[in-house]
Design a protein around this motif. Sequence first.
Motif, PDB file in Angstrom:
ATOM      1  N   ASN A  84       0.832  -1.191   0.000  1.00  0.00           N
ATOM      2  CA  ASN A  84       0.000   0.000   0.000  1.00  0.00           C
ATOM      3  C   ASN A  84       0.866   1.241   0.000  1.00  0.00           C
ATOM      4  N   GLY A  91      -4.756  -0.354  -7.959  1.00  0.00           N
ATOM      5  CA  GLY A  91      -6.003   0.144  -7.408  1.00  0.00           C
ATOM      6  C   GLY A  91      -5.708   1.274  -6.448  1.00  0.00           C
ATOM      7  N   TRP A 146     -11.996   2.716   4.410  1.00  0.00           N
ATOM      8  CA  TRP A 146     -11.455   2.924   3.062  1.00  0.00           C
ATOM      9  C   TRP A 146     -12.509   2.642   1.998  1.00  0.00           C
ATOM     10  N   THR A 147     -12.591   3.528   0.999  1.00  0.00           N
ATOM     11  CA  THR A 147     -13.531   3.400  -0.111  1.00  0.00           C
ATOM     12  C   THR A 147     -12.747   3.319  -1.413  1.00  0.00           C
ATOM     13  N   ASP A 148     -13.105   2.346  -2.265  1.00  0.00           N
ATOM     14  CA  ASP A 148     -12.421   2.194  -3.558  1.00  0.00           C
ATOM     15  C   ASP A 148     -12.585   3.439  -4.421  1.00  0.00           C
ATOM     16  N   GLU A 202      -7.658   3.647  -2.950  1.00  0.00           N
ATOM     17  CA  GLU A 202      -8.744   3.843  -2.000  1.00  0.00           C
ATOM     18  C   GLU A 202      -8.553   5.190  -1.322  1.00  0.00           C
ATOM     19  N   LYS A 229      -2.765   0.938  -4.319  1.00  0.00           N
ATOM     20  CA  LYS A 229      -2.564  -0.483  -4.050  1.00  0.00           C
ATOM     21  C   LYS A 229      -1.950  -1.152  -5.281  1.00  0.00           C
TER      22      LYS A 229
END
Length: 133
Positions: free
Chosen positions: A12, A88, A100-102, A90, A129
């Motif tokens: 991360n 990705g 955490w929100t995508d 978040e 990510k």
Amino acid sequence: MFAASGSAALHNLAVVALPSASATPLATTLQGAALGDSDQDGIANLIEYAFGLSGANSSTRLPQPQRAGDSLEIRFTEPAGVTGISYGAEWSATLQPGSWTDIPDTGSGTGHVFRVPAATAPNLFLRLKVTQP
């Protein structure tokens, strides 16, 4: 910035705080786990591979968050020859587990763009990510 390694296949990158609208560069601090860091530069091997990093000052070439209009975004192009990597991102207002929100990737092809409206929260934290399935 803070880079942390989880398992050998998941890492991360969290960007801490919302930058001001000025063009002042962000101060960054990078910390990495020794596990999976064959060149002992503080950046895990998977991160180096995913972003095509090698040599001194690799941390300065990691994707940097930028203010884009009324949004905070991370934008980068996947290096040539990189395969088997998923990217990705978040966001969170608190950094708390479960908060955490995508963020959808609005880029195309090998170009990745992760964007969150700056007005989403008074404090805005992003993490990039990188996974190797």
